[in-house]
Design a protein around this motif. Structure first.
Motif, mmCIF file in Angstrom:
data_model
loop_
_atom_site.group_PDB
_atom_site.id
_atom_site.type_symbol
_atom_site.label_atom_id
_atom_site.label_comp_id
_atom_site.label_asym_id
_atom_site.label_seq_id
_atom_site.Cartn_x
_atom_site.Cartn_y
_atom_site.Cartn_z
ATOM 1 N N SER A 103 4.694 -34.330 32.568
ATOM 2 C CA SER A 103 6.109 -34.150 32.219
ATOM 3 C C SER A 103 6.748 -33.069 33.082
ATOM 4 O O SER A 103 7.940 -33.140 33.409
ATOM 5 N N ALA A 104 5.978 -32.046 33.403
ATOM 6 C CA ALA A 104 6.463 -30.935 34.224
ATOM 7 C C ALA A 104 5.259 -30.224 34.812
ATOM 8 O O ALA A 104 4.126 -30.385 34.347
ATOM 9 N N VAL A 105 5.528 -29.416 35.840
ATOM 10 C CA VAL A 105 4.474 -28.658 36.518
ATOM 11 C C VAL A 105 4.913 -27.205 36.637
ATOM 12 O O VAL A 105 6.065 -26.923 36.996
ATOM 13 N N LEU A 106 3.991 -26.301 36.340
ATOM 14 C CA LEU A 106 4.235 -24.876 36.509
ATOM 15 C C LEU A 106 3.153 -24.299 37.419
ATOM 16 O O LEU A 106 1.969 -24.302 37.065
ATOM 17 N N GLY A 107 3.556 -23.820 38.587
ATOM 18 C CA GLY A 107 2.639 -23.147 39.488
ATOM 19 C C GLY A 107 2.745 -21.645 39.293
ATOM 20 O O GLY A 107 3.824 -21.068 39.455
ATOM 21 N N LEU A 108 1.638 -21.008 38.933
ATOM 22 C CA LEU A 108 1.590 -19.562 38.728
ATOM 23 C C LEU A 108 0.967 -18.922 39.970
ATOM 24 O O LEU A 108 -0.230 -19.075 40.212
ATOM 25 N N ALA A 109 1.805 -18.266 40.764
ATOM 26 C CA ALA A 109 1.347 -17.708 42.047
ATOM 27 C C ALA A 109 0.496 -18.720 42.801
ATOM 28 O O ALA A 109 -0.625 -18.432 43.220
ATOM 29 N N PRO A 110 1.007 -19.936 43.001
ATOM 30 C CA PRO A 110 0.166 -21.000 43.550
ATOM 31 C C PRO A 110 0.014 -20.923 45.063
ATOM 32 O O PRO A 110 0.912 -20.472 45.783
ATOM 33 N N LEU A 111 -1.134 -21.386 45.534
ATOM 34 C CA LEU A 111 -1.287 -21.689 46.948
ATOM 35 C C LEU A 111 -0.577 -23.022 47.177
ATOM 36 O O LEU A 111 -0.983 -24.049 46.639
ATOM 37 N N THR A 112 0.481 -23.006 47.954
ATOM 38 C CA THR A 112 1.298 -24.203 48.146
ATOM 39 C C THR A 112 1.100 -24.847 49.510
ATOM 40 O O THR A 112 1.475 -26.000 49.706
ATOM 41 N N ASP A 113 0.529 -24.089 50.433
ATOM 42 C CA ASP A 113 0.503 -24.498 51.846
ATOM 43 C C ASP A 113 -0.913 -24.298 52.378
ATOM 44 O O ASP A 113 -1.315 -23.177 52.725
ATOM 45 N N LEU A 114 -1.683 -25.375 52.451
ATOM 46 C CA LEU A 114 -3.064 -25.251 52.921
ATOM 47 C C LEU A 114 -3.139 -24.881 54.397
ATOM 48 O O LEU A 114 -4.062 -24.187 54.825
ATOM 49 N N ARG A 144 9.833 -32.176 37.049
ATOM 50 C CA ARG A 144 10.345 -30.813 36.863
ATOM 51 C C ARG A 144 9.257 -29.823 37.286
ATOM 52 O O ARG A 144 8.138 -29.860 36.797
ATOM 53 N N THR A 145 9.613 -28.933 38.189
ATOM 54 C CA THR A 145 8.621 -28.033 38.781
ATOM 55 C C THR A 145 9.169 -26.622 38.838
ATOM 56 O O THR A 145 10.291 -26.398 39.296
ATOM 57 N N VAL A 146 8.362 -25.672 38.393
ATOM 58 C CA VAL A 146 8.688 -24.251 38.474
ATOM 59 C C VAL A 146 7.540 -23.546 39.195
ATOM 60 O O VAL A 146 6.368 -23.779 38.895
ATOM 61 N N VAL A 147 7.881 -22.708 40.148
ATOM 62 C CA VAL A 147 6.919 -21.802 40.782
ATOM 63 C C VAL A 147 7.274 -20.393 40.333
ATOM 64 O O VAL A 147 8.380 -19.909 40.581
ATOM 65 N N LEU A 148 6.343 -19.758 39.639
ATOM 66 C CA LEU A 148 6.565 -18.428 39.076
ATOM 67 C C LEU A 148 5.546 -17.473 39.686
ATOM 68 O O LEU A 148 4.345 -17.751 39.669
ATOM 69 N N HIS A 149 6.026 -16.361 40.224
ATOM 70 C CA HIS A 149 5.105 -15.438 40.885
ATOM 71 C C HIS A 149 5.582 -14.008 40.722
ATOM 72 O O HIS A 149 6.740 -13.737 40.399
ATOM 73 N N ALA A 189 12.915 -27.762 42.906
ATOM 74 C CA ALA A 189 11.972 -26.858 42.247
ATOM 75 C C ALA A 189 12.677 -25.538 41.937
ATOM 76 O O ALA A 189 13.578 -25.105 42.658
ATOM 77 N N GLU A 190 12.249 -24.904 40.872
ATOM 78 C CA GLU A 190 12.808 -23.612 40.470
ATOM 79 C C GLU A 190 11.821 -22.515 40.880
ATOM 80 O O GLU A 190 10.640 -22.586 40.561
ATOM 81 N N LEU A 191 12.310 -21.522 41.584
ATOM 82 C CA LEU A 191 11.488 -20.404 42.033
ATOM 83 C C LEU A 191 11.861 -19.168 41.222
ATOM 84 O O LEU A 191 13.019 -18.742 41.219
ATOM 85 N N VAL A 192 10.877 -18.615 40.521
ATOM 86 C CA VAL A 192 11.103 -17.455 39.657
ATOM 87 C C VAL A 192 10.222 -16.310 40.142
ATOM 88 O O VAL A 192 9.002 -16.463 40.264
ATOM 89 N N THR A 193 10.833 -15.166 40.403
ATOM 90 C CA THR A 193 10.114 -13.980 40.853
ATOM 91 C C THR A 193 10.190 -12.911 39.776
ATOM 92 O O THR A 193 11.281 -12.561 39.318
ATOM 93 N N LEU A 194 9.033 -12.379 39.368
ATOM 94 C CA LEU A 194 8.980 -11.350 38.336
ATOM 95 C C LEU A 194 8.848 -9.978 38.987
ATOM 96 O O LEU A 194 7.841 -9.698 39.651
#
Length: 267
Positions: free
Chosen positions: A148-159, A204-209, A231-236
């Protein structure tokens, strides 16, 4: 690439990775291989949202360090599934790791909607699984039945960048089966490469880091957002790499809030 972490990053890593593992109340198989198993922490409400959580460790290490956070999510109203899978350096790497993630994502929830989340290399696998509808239709991993949705937590996105920067002593090359295999396999397993010229996975995709992540280069997050246009990019602010999966941390509150938001039905 050898790195010298700051005192802040070293203490954060030590603190979070030294948390005692938590035994799951449910342990089951999703396949015949010994690594094709999963742990589950049901929330109190049987109709609670479901999260499948993929662990990090540069595709090499097991899931035990993520069990405290999985239990924490369940305590906050999210039924949480933590699958194991074949890993680099043992039975896994290309293609077995991807075979297992595809099988886990396709079968464990038995058709029930869920959010797929992952931390670090688990974030890579989550983003990849969310992009499987963009693979060639003759790929064994192609499907249009997506989370339904994906959440990447500090993900490696680019091999490619992971390999270029030699993160974790060649982890990217090891995952892909050797330097001579990289170019042929990147289009099938690298989220950024798969998305380039496509624009969106349709999921629906969020990248949170964290703003001060010293483990994954920050360009990996912004470069992914540049090719995944919705994609939604969230920086903490003030947050590092591991605090995202630390039960009770300020960052964990943001993770839980995001998971609940992604679990809510679309208007």
């Amino acid at each position: 690439m050898s790195r010298t972490p700051s005192a802040f990053a070293a203490e954060e890593e030590r603190r979070v990775l030294s948390i005692r593992p938590v035994l799951a109340p449910v342990h089951r198989k999703y396949g015949s291989h010994p690594h094709q198993v999963y742990d589950m922490w049901p929330a109190e409400d049987p109709d609670a949202p479901v999260v499948m959580l993929l662990h990090g460790g540069y595709w090499r290490y097991d899931r035990m360090h993520l069990t405290p956070f999985a239990a924490h999510l369940a305590q906050h109203g999210l039924t949480t599934i933590l699958p194991g899978f074949r890993r680099s350096g043992g039975a896994g790497g290309y293609p077995a790791t991807f075979d297992d993630i595809a099988l886990a994502v396709d079968t464990i929830t038995d058709g029930r909607p869920f959010v797929l989340a992952g931390h670090c290399s688990g974030g890579h696998l989550a983003l990849w699984a969310g992009a499987r509808a963009l693979l060639p239709e003759d790929s064994p991993w192609y499907t249009t039945r997506l989370p339904s949705a994906v959440l990447g937590l500090a993900p490696l996105t680019d091999l490619r960048a992971t390999i270029r920067d030699d993160l974790s002593d060649g982890a990217g090359v090891q995952l892909l089966g050797g330097a001579d295999q990289v170019e042929a396999r990147l289009p099938l397993v690298d989220p950024l490469t798969i998305l380039r010229d496509k624009g969106s996975t349709g999921v629906r995709t969020v990248v949170l880091h964290g703003e001060v992540d010293e483990e994954v280069p920050l360009d990996q997050f912004s470069d992914y957002a540049a090719v995944h246009h919705d994609a939604e990019l969230v920086t903490l602010p003030g947050i590092g790499h591991y605090t995202l999966i630390e039960p009770g941390s300020k960052a964990s509150v943001a993770v839980i809030d995001t998971l609940k938001r992604l679990s809510a039905p679309q208007p």
